[in-house]
Design a protein around this motif. Structure first.
Motif, mmCIF file in Angstrom:
data_model
loop_
_atom_site.group_PDB
_atom_site.id
_atom_site.type_symbol
_atom_site.label_atom_id
_atom_site.label_comp_id
_atom_site.label_asym_id
_atom_site.label_seq_id
_atom_site.Cartn_x
_atom_site.Cartn_y
_atom_site.Cartn_z
ATOM 1 N N ILE A 195 23.114 -46.802 -23.493
ATOM 2 C CA ILE A 195 23.443 -47.385 -24.799
ATOM 3 C C ILE A 195 22.388 -47.015 -25.827
ATOM 4 O O ILE A 195 22.707 -46.633 -26.964
ATOM 5 N N MET A 196 21.136 -47.109 -25.448
ATOM 6 C CA MET A 196 20.075 -46.808 -26.417
ATOM 7 C C MET A 196 19.994 -45.313 -26.701
ATOM 8 O O MET A 196 19.674 -44.904 -27.822
ATOM 9 N N ALA A 197 20.312 -44.473 -25.715
ATOM 10 C CA ALA A 197 20.358 -43.031 -25.968
ATOM 11 C C ALA A 197 21.462 -42.711 -26.972
ATOM 12 O O ALA A 197 21.276 -41.918 -27.906
ATOM 13 N N ALA A 198 22.633 -43.330 -26.795
ATOM 14 C CA ALA A 198 23.742 -43.098 -27.723
ATOM 15 C C ALA A 198 23.413 -43.627 -29.113
ATOM 16 O O ALA A 198 23.743 -42.985 -30.122
ATOM 17 N N ARG A 199 22.796 -44.788 -29.176
ATOM 18 C CA ARG A 199 22.422 -45.345 -30.474
ATOM 19 C C ARG A 199 21.514 -44.396 -31.235
ATOM 20 O O ARG A 199 21.678 -44.164 -32.444
ATOM 21 N N ALA A 200 20.564 -43.807 -30.535
ATOM 22 C CA ALA A 200 19.602 -42.917 -31.196
ATOM 23 C C ALA A 200 20.231 -41.591 -31.586
ATOM 24 O O ALA A 200 19.896 -41.014 -32.628
ATOM 25 N N ALA A 201 21.159 -41.101 -30.757
ATOM 26 C CA ALA A 201 21.588 -39.711 -30.911
ATOM 27 C C ALA A 201 22.905 -39.520 -31.639
ATOM 28 O O ALA A 201 23.080 -38.518 -32.337
ATOM 29 N N LEU A 202 23.860 -40.451 -31.493
ATOM 30 C CA LEU A 202 25.211 -40.170 -31.960
ATOM 31 C C LEU A 202 25.302 -39.929 -33.469
ATOM 32 O O LEU A 202 25.813 -38.887 -33.899
ATOM 33 N N PRO A 203 24.829 -40.849 -34.310
ATOM 34 C CA PRO A 203 24.928 -40.568 -35.750
ATOM 35 C C PRO A 203 24.154 -39.315 -36.148
ATOM 36 O O PRO A 203 24.615 -38.532 -36.987
ATOM 37 N N ALA A 204 22.981 -39.108 -35.529
ATOM 38 C CA ALA A 204 22.164 -37.941 -35.870
ATOM 39 C C ALA A 204 22.854 -36.649 -35.462
ATOM 40 O O ALA A 204 22.851 -35.662 -36.205
ATOM 41 N N ALA A 227 18.587 -30.046 -30.470
ATOM 42 C CA ALA A 227 18.503 -30.002 -29.009
ATOM 43 C C ALA A 227 18.232 -31.389 -28.439
ATOM 44 O O ALA A 227 18.796 -31.780 -27.410
ATOM 45 N N ALA A 228 17.371 -32.162 -29.126
ATOM 46 C CA ALA A 228 17.038 -33.500 -28.630
ATOM 47 C C ALA A 228 18.254 -34.416 -28.671
ATOM 48 O O ALA A 228 18.524 -35.164 -27.718
ATOM 49 N N ALA A 229 19.016 -34.377 -29.768
ATOM 50 C CA ALA A 229 20.201 -35.231 -29.874
ATOM 51 C C ALA A 229 21.264 -34.816 -28.856
ATOM 52 O O ALA A 229 21.945 -35.668 -28.271
ATOM 53 N N ARG A 230 21.424 -33.509 -28.636
ATOM 54 C CA ARG A 230 22.383 -33.051 -27.618
ATOM 55 C C ARG A 230 22.001 -33.585 -26.246
ATOM 56 O O ARG A 230 22.859 -34.041 -25.485
ATOM 57 N N ALA A 231 20.731 -33.542 -25.908
ATOM 58 C CA ALA A 231 20.283 -34.019 -24.601
ATOM 59 C C ALA A 231 20.510 -35.519 -24.457
ATOM 60 O O ALA A 231 20.963 -35.989 -23.402
ATOM 61 N N GLN A 232 20.228 -36.275 -25.512
ATOM 62 C CA GLN A 232 20.429 -37.718 -25.449
ATOM 63 C C GLN A 232 21.904 -38.066 -25.259
ATOM 64 O O GLN A 232 22.262 -38.951 -24.476
ATOM 65 N N MET A 233 22.800 -37.354 -25.973
ATOM 66 C CA MET A 233 24.224 -37.670 -25.842
ATOM 67 C C MET A 233 24.781 -37.216 -24.500
ATOM 68 O O MET A 233 25.629 -37.898 -23.912
ATOM 69 N N ALA A 234 24.336 -36.066 -24.000
ATOM 70 C CA ALA A 234 24.780 -35.625 -22.679
ATOM 71 C C ALA A 234 24.342 -36.620 -21.608
ATOM 72 O O ALA A 234 25.090 -36.924 -20.667
#
Length: 400
Positions: free
Chosen positions: A232-241, A248-255
């Motif tokens: 949940i916290m990975a998605a919160r940080a990465a999805l809007p961004a 690359a960081a946002a892709r890794a968090q969402m994956a």
């Protein structure tokens, strides 16, 4: 001063179903040829229609497979697979001595790969095993080893045992068995680089919805809670961004969030969003991720209202509040305010991520009774509280 230790909370018993071996990280796709070669040299690749073939990653993979001395045939999936398509594909290829099935693509490609891997050896129709349709005979196997490689971040299908099949206008049901779980899940965030913003939004909210529904599921346990929190916290940080601008960081968090969503749902089941998503996807041409993204705020608000009114001591309420506090980054936020912050955040995501309303797919007020009547499947059974037909209708009506 007392030397006594404080009482420790009890941990209820739980079970964890089979999971694949997981290879996660940038460049992980390069490991596929060696992993596949461990099963033999004849592969059946199940992919999307064009995206893999036209991508740089796909061209590199085909060269690496050839260099490793592997041979393969390729089956391309267009849209969500139907039982008829699965049966025809199995009939066309079952006499070939494949050592391994490799599914590469979005959820539809991976679901198709699971069903094909499960039926190439038995050779019978998938309709014999489809839940809620036909005789529902137990699957006996054996299945051919499967390697699952997601190219989107949404369904978490690489970690689950169900293959979702659909007949437009009639049904959307699962072929489900532990023997369909992939031997390996290779999760390479680099494959998300070609996803357009609208796909990132819909798939990302599917993953988030799966994590949130798993967290408050009636079958949640301490291990899945820990994984769901992290996702949940990975998605919160990465999805809007990631929706605004690729990184690359946002892709890794969402994956990572998507992978955890699949692991969690496989153990806990889901909730009202996915209960409604099944008939919506069966009766109307609406992508699954869009259903999740457009309903998650309203369904979360509906669950919270029902729990506060009828089950104020239910453990799901503090869990919703916990997510709200984490989103607000305010540890002292009281329960009702924290839950309100969560719903408000999800409403804002609806706007920021430009989620279409249900009416954009031809769904109107007159369709709601039929949708609600068909929504009482397995996902609805693990929702934290039983919602009435009127409550479910109200959730749908807010997004017409």
């Amino acid at each position: 001063m007392s030397d006594a230790f404080p009482a420790l909370p009890a941990i209820p018993g739980f079970a964890i179903a089979r999971l694949p071996r997981i290879e996660f990280g940038s460049g992980a796709l390069a490991r596929l040829p060696d992993i596949a070669a461990g099963y033999g040299h004849n592969l059946l690749l199940v992919t999307g229609l064009r995206s893999l073939d036209e991508s740089g990653a796909g061209k590199r993979l085909f060269a690496q497979l050839a260099q490793r001395g592997l041979s393969w045939e390729q089956v391309r999936v267009s849209g969500e697979p139907s039982p008829e398509w699965i049966d025809a594909t199995v009939a066309a290829w079952r006499k070939r001595p494949f050592d391994c099935v490799v599914g590469i693509g979005g959820g539809s490609a991976l679901d198709a790969a699971k069903a094909i891997a499960g039926l190439l050896l038995p050779g019978n129709s998938v309709m014999e095993h489809l839940e809620g349709v036909g005789p529902e005979r137990p699957y006996q196997g054996p299945a051919i080893p499967l390697i699952a490689v997601p190219s989107t971040a949404g369904t978490g299908s690489e970690a689950t045992k169900n293959a979702v099949l659909s007949v437009p206008g009639r049904f959307k049901k699962s072929f489900r068995d532990d023997r369909l779980v992939a031997e390996w899940a290779i999760v390479d965030p680099d494959l998300l680089a070609t996803c357009p913003p609208e796909l990132i939004a819909a798939d990302g909210l599917d993953a988030f919805t799966q994590l949130l529904e798993s967290f408050v599921s009636t079958r949640a346990n301490p291990l899945t809670d820990a994984l769901a929190r992290s996702g949940i916290m990975a998605a919160r940080a990465a999805l809007p961004a990631l929706h605004r601008q690729q990184s690359a960081a946002a892709r890794a968090q969402m994956a990572y969030a998507s992978l955890l969503s699949g692991i969690c749902l496989a153990q806990t089941g889901l909730g009202s969003v996915h209960g409604l998503a099944s008939p919506l996807g069966a009766f109307f041409p609406i992508p699954h991720g869009v259903v999740c993204g457009t309903l998650v705020a309203s369904a979360t608000a509906g669950n919270i209202a029902a729990l506060e009114a009828r089950a104020p001591d239910h453990p799901a309420l503090p869990k919703y509040a916990e997510v709200g506090r984490r989103f607000a980054m305010q540890k002292g936020l009281n329960g009702p305010d924290a839950r309100r912050f969560l719903v408000d955040t999800l409403r804002r995501w609806e706007q920021e991520l430009a989620l279409p309303r249900l009416s954009a797919y031809g769904i109107g007020q007159a369709d709601l009774p039929r949708i609600v009547a068909a929504s009482r499947g397995s996902s609805m059974k693990t929702n934290p509280i039983e919602l009435s037909d009127a409550e479910l209708t109200g959730i749908l009506a807010t997004r017409l």
